[in-house]
Structure formats: C-alpha cells, structure tokens
Motif scaffolding. Sequence first.
Motif, PDB file in Angstrom:
ATOM      1  N   ALA A 208       0.845  -1.192   0.000  1.00 40.64           N
ATOM      2  CA  ALA A 208       0.000   0.000   0.000  1.00 40.64           C
ATOM      3  C   ALA A 208       0.887   1.252   0.000  1.00 40.64           C
ATOM      4  O   ALA A 208       2.105   1.149   0.113  1.00 40.64           O
ATOM      5  CB  ALA A 208      -0.914  -0.007   1.218  1.00 40.64           C
ATOM      6  N   ASN A 209       0.270   2.409  -0.106  1.00 39.47           N
ATOM      7  CA  ASN A 209       1.059   3.641  -0.135  1.00 39.47           C
ATOM      8  C   ASN A 209       1.423   4.101   1.285  1.00 39.47           C
ATOM      9  O   ASN A 209       1.082   3.447   2.268  1.00 39.47           O
ATOM     10  CB  ASN A 209       0.317   4.740  -0.896  1.00 39.47           C
ATOM     11  CG  ASN A 209      -1.038   5.011  -0.262  1.00 39.47           C
ATOM     12  OD1 ASN A 209      -1.285   4.649   0.890  1.00 39.47           O
ATOM     13  ND2 ASN A 209      -1.927   5.630  -1.010  1.00 39.47           N
ATOM     14  N   GLU A 210       2.092   5.245   1.382  1.00 35.52           N
ATOM     15  CA  GLU A 210       2.568   5.679   2.698  1.00 35.52           C
ATOM     16  C   GLU A 210       1.425   6.003   3.655  1.00 35.52           C
ATOM     17  O   GLU A 210       1.549   5.786   4.859  1.00 35.52           O
ATOM     18  CB  GLU A 210       3.505   6.881   2.558  1.00 35.52           C
ATOM     19  CG  GLU A 210       4.218   7.187   3.874  1.00 35.52           C
ATOM     20  CD  GLU A 210       5.170   8.367   3.793  1.00 35.52           C
ATOM     21  OE1 GLU A 210       5.144   9.103   2.778  1.00 35.52           O
ATOM     22  OE2 GLU A 210       5.941   8.562   4.757  1.00 35.52           O
ATOM     23  N   GLN A 211       0.308   6.530   3.120  1.00 39.58           N
ATOM     24  CA  GLN A 211      -0.831   6.823   4.005  1.00 39.58           C
ATOM     25  C   GLN A 211      -1.267   5.580   4.768  1.00 39.58           C
ATOM     26  O   GLN A 211      -1.737   5.674   5.896  1.00 39.58           O
ATOM     27  CB  GLN A 211      -2.043   7.344   3.208  1.00 39.58           C
ATOM     28  CG  GLN A 211      -1.953   8.801   2.813  1.00 39.58           C
ATOM     29  CD  GLN A 211      -1.513   8.937   1.352  1.00 39.58           C
ATOM     30  OE1 GLN A 211      -0.573   8.254   0.922  1.00 39.58           O
ATOM     31  NE2 GLN A 211      -2.173   9.791   0.598  1.00 39.58           N
ATOM     32  N   ASP A 212      -1.110   4.426   4.154  1.00 32.84           N
ATOM     33  CA  ASP A 212      -1.456   3.162   4.818  1.00 32.84           C
ATOM     34  C   ASP A 212      -0.192   2.468   5.328  1.00 32.84           C
ATOM     35  O   ASP A 212      -0.182   1.256   5.561  1.00 32.84           O
ATOM     36  CB  ASP A 212      -2.216   2.262   3.839  1.00 32.84           C
ATOM     37  CG  ASP A 212      -2.894   1.101   4.541  1.00 32.84           C
ATOM     38  OD1 ASP A 212      -3.080   1.181   5.777  1.00 32.84           O
ATOM     39  OD2 ASP A 212      -3.206   0.110   3.877  1.00 32.84           O
ATOM     40  N   ASN A 213       0.860   3.251   5.502  1.00 30.96           N
ATOM     41  CA  ASN A 213       2.123   2.753   6.068  1.00 30.96           C
ATOM     42  C   ASN A 213       2.669   1.522   5.339  1.00 30.96           C
ATOM     43  O   ASN A 213       3.144   0.576   5.963  1.00 30.96           O
ATOM     44  CB  ASN A 213       1.955   2.457   7.567  1.00 30.96           C
ATOM     45  CG  ASN A 213       1.522   3.700   8.329  1.00 30.96           C
ATOM     46  OD1 ASN A 213       2.073   4.781   8.109  1.00 30.96           O
ATOM     47  ND2 ASN A 213       0.533   3.571   9.189  1.00 30.96           N
ATOM     48  N   TYR A 214       2.550   1.551   4.034  1.00 30.67           N
ATOM     49  CA  TYR A 214       3.122   0.511   3.164  1.00 30.67           C
ATOM     50  C   TYR A 214       2.663  -0.895   3.566  1.00 30.67           C
ATOM     51  O   TYR A 214       3.457  -1.841   3.586  1.00 30.67           O
ATOM     52  CB  TYR A 214       4.647   0.593   3.166  1.00 30.67           C
ATOM     53  CG  TYR A 214       5.190   1.952   2.841  1.00 30.67           C
ATOM     54  CD1 TYR A 214       5.052   2.488   1.561  1.00 30.67           C
ATOM     55  CD2 TYR A 214       5.836   2.723   3.808  1.00 30.67           C
ATOM     56  CE1 TYR A 214       5.543   3.751   1.263  1.00 30.67           C
ATOM     57  CE2 TYR A 214       6.332   3.991   3.512  1.00 30.67           C
ATOM     58  CZ  TYR A 214       6.179   4.487   2.237  1.00 30.67           C
ATOM     59  OH  TYR A 214       6.674   5.740   1.940  1.00 30.67           O
ATOM     60  N   ARG A 215       1.400  -1.014   3.866  1.00 32.07           N
ATOM     61  CA  ARG A 215       0.846  -2.304   4.290  1.00 32.07           C
ATOM     62  C   ARG A 215       1.151  -3.385   3.252  1.00 32.07           C
ATOM     63  O   ARG A 215       1.085  -3.163   2.051  1.00 32.07           O
ATOM     64  CB  ARG A 215      -0.661  -2.196   4.491  1.00 32.07           C
ATOM     65  CG  ARG A 215      -1.274  -3.411   5.170  1.00 32.07           C
ATOM     66  CD  ARG A 215      -2.787  -3.302   5.167  1.00 32.07           C
ATOM     67  NE  ARG A 215      -3.266  -2.175   5.976  1.00 32.07           N
ATOM     68  CZ  ARG A 215      -3.496  -2.250   7.297  1.00 32.07           C
ATOM     69  NH1 ARG A 215      -3.283  -3.367   7.941  1.00 32.07           N
ATOM     70  NH2 ARG A 215      -3.926  -1.191   7.941  1.00 32.07           N
ATOM     71  N   LEU A 216       1.486  -4.565   3.759  1.00 32.91           N
ATOM     72  CA  LEU A 216       1.943  -5.672   2.913  1.00 32.91           C
ATOM     73  C   LEU A 216       0.800  -6.621   2.564  1.00 32.91           C
ATOM     74  O   LEU A 216      -0.030  -6.942   3.410  1.00 32.91           O
ATOM     75  CB  LEU A 216       3.031  -6.443   3.673  1.00 32.91           C
ATOM     76  CG  LEU A 216       3.596  -7.717   3.053  1.00 32.91           C
ATOM     77  CD1 LEU A 216       4.416  -7.394   1.819  1.00 32.91           C
ATOM     78  CD2 LEU A 216       4.449  -8.452   4.074  1.00 32.91           C
TER      79      LEU A 216
END
Length: 337
Positions: A208-216
């Motif tokens: 995910a993007n940075e707003q979602d803290n790069y969720r895997l």
Amino acid sequence: MSMMMHWLLLLLLLVSFGSPAPRFSDKDICLLDNNKLRQRLKHLQDLLYLYELQLKDILGNTYHRTKSELFSGNRSVQHETLLPTTSGNLIVYDQDCSAVYNRKSTTSGYYRIRPRADREPFLAFCDMSGGGGWTVIQRRSNGKENFDRKWDDYKLGFGKFQGKNDEYWLGNDHIHDLLARGENSLKIDLMDWHGERRYAIYENFQLANEQDNYRLWFGTYSGNAGDALSGGSNFEDQWSASHRGMQFTTSDKDHDRFLAGNCASENKGGWWFNRCHAVNLNGRYYKGGRYSGPHDDGLVWSTWHGVWYSLKYSAMKIRAPFFIDSGSGDGENSQGS
Ligand SMILES: [Ca+2]
C-alpha cells in the motif's frame, strides 16, 4: 389390500436402501465438514485482509482524481500516438527490469528505471538470471550496510548501488510505485553459512502507499524455504507472526501489533512486523549463523533455520507473474552473459 400395501412399502424400502452409498462414520463426516469450514474460514480471512487493504487504499486516496486522470488518460494515449516516436535526445527510461530485459539487455547489473513518468528515475539492480527481468528491492550479503534505520531512510531507500553484491533497500516509495503498475510476484533468494540456497516465491505481492504505512499483501507461496511470511505452520504462530496485512514499522514509527513495545527497535530493522515476526530480512547481520541475545533480531527466515539462525545472504526481487512461466521458477544462478 393391506397385504398389497405391505409389499409396496417393502418395495419402497428396498429401492431406498437397495444400493447402499459408501458410509462414513459420524466422526469422518465431522472431520470433513471441519476441514471444509477451516478452508472456507481461511479463504474469508484472506478476503477480509484484501478488502481492508483496498478500503484503506480508497480512504487514503482521492479516487475522484484518479478516475478523472484515467478518463483523461485515455485521451492522452491517443494524443501520444500522434507524436513522433523519438523526440530529440530525451532519455527514455524503462519502467522496471522486465522492460529492460525485453529490450534485450540481458546482463545483470544496475539500471536506471522509472516506474512513474511523473517521478525521478532511480537505480536498481536487474537480476537477469532465473528467466530474467527481476527488479531487486533488497539485498543482504556482507553486513557492511546499517539496516537499523528510521522511517525516512526506508521510505526513500539506502545502501550502495555499485557492486553486484552491495547491500541496499530500494525504498518503500519506489517499491510501491513498481508494484502499483500491475500484478507482481516476489521471489526471495536465501543462503545459509554453509552455502546452501533456498527460495520462496509469493504471487500477488503488493504494498500500500505511505498513508497506509506501506501495508503488505501477498498471495500463494511456492518454493523450498517454507512459507515463513505467513508466520509458520501452526495457527498460533500465524496469528502472532504472519506478515500478511501488516503495516511497515521502524524504530521511530510503530505500526506493529506488539502493544508493549516496538518490534523494529527490538529487531534492529524496518519490516512489516506483527508481534513480532517469523521473517526479518532487514535484521542484524550476524556472521556465522547461530546467535543468541535478548531478541531474535538476526537475518531470519524461521521456517528454514528457525529464529536463532542468521542467514548469510538474502535478496528480494519482483517481476510480473507472466515471466514466471517462461523462467524456471528456481534461480539457475546463471548470470546473463
Ligand atoms: Ca508496538
């Protein structure tokens, strides 16, 4: 008449039970149902993770803008086809290492790639072995690089981008941009201190993007290193150590599920920690393998050597799944000529 009814009933009974179906015991049926329910539950949990991921992504983005971009994108595609194919001496960068490979650049090495036209190109190692076209996003090989770093370093990337074994993290923004372009597979190459190699492949690798803290997010596993990213074999381990659906945590930004502390501080590197991990490829580099200490902070792939063994080598690399079919799956270790 009643005799007739009697025979009729008997005939009906014979028809009903005449060809006995294979009988399961109640226990067998129970086990079968149990397994089916468990599979169904696993499937629903996977879907839930995926939908959570998508929902967060939608909430974290202004999709009315994306839509209009898509809409205008259709027009600009038409417009672009009217332009001459070469415009002056502008350098055109490949979007990833698969594109580099498709242009017949089949030598492994560093290439400048540009997954998004509106962002700057950057260096990445293109691994042209094992079918070719792999973009390397992480490499550990000698312990020279410090991986105990903060959020911004992991966001932008760090390390050396020169030698073929140099250690680096490509950067979460770069990785996100590479993955956002379509479906990708993740391949992880590992080596222990005896020189033995193992690998793991995950389909549908997403960040995910940075707003979602790069969720895997990742899908089905294949390989011979074991499915450690899913947390191990039993449900309890998976619950506390699976990295699926986890956000990225660094020592200065805690998004793990370990309430009493910060997994990245304990384990000396940024990662998609749960509480805390079954895989920690950005952990501390211990020479020799076996190690001990207050925390299992080594370069860990738990399903191969356990959490108290720190591996000698790791490389994480990505490419579009259709490449898998033309490749061998396993790395052939034949560097492109
Ligand atoms: Ca925490």
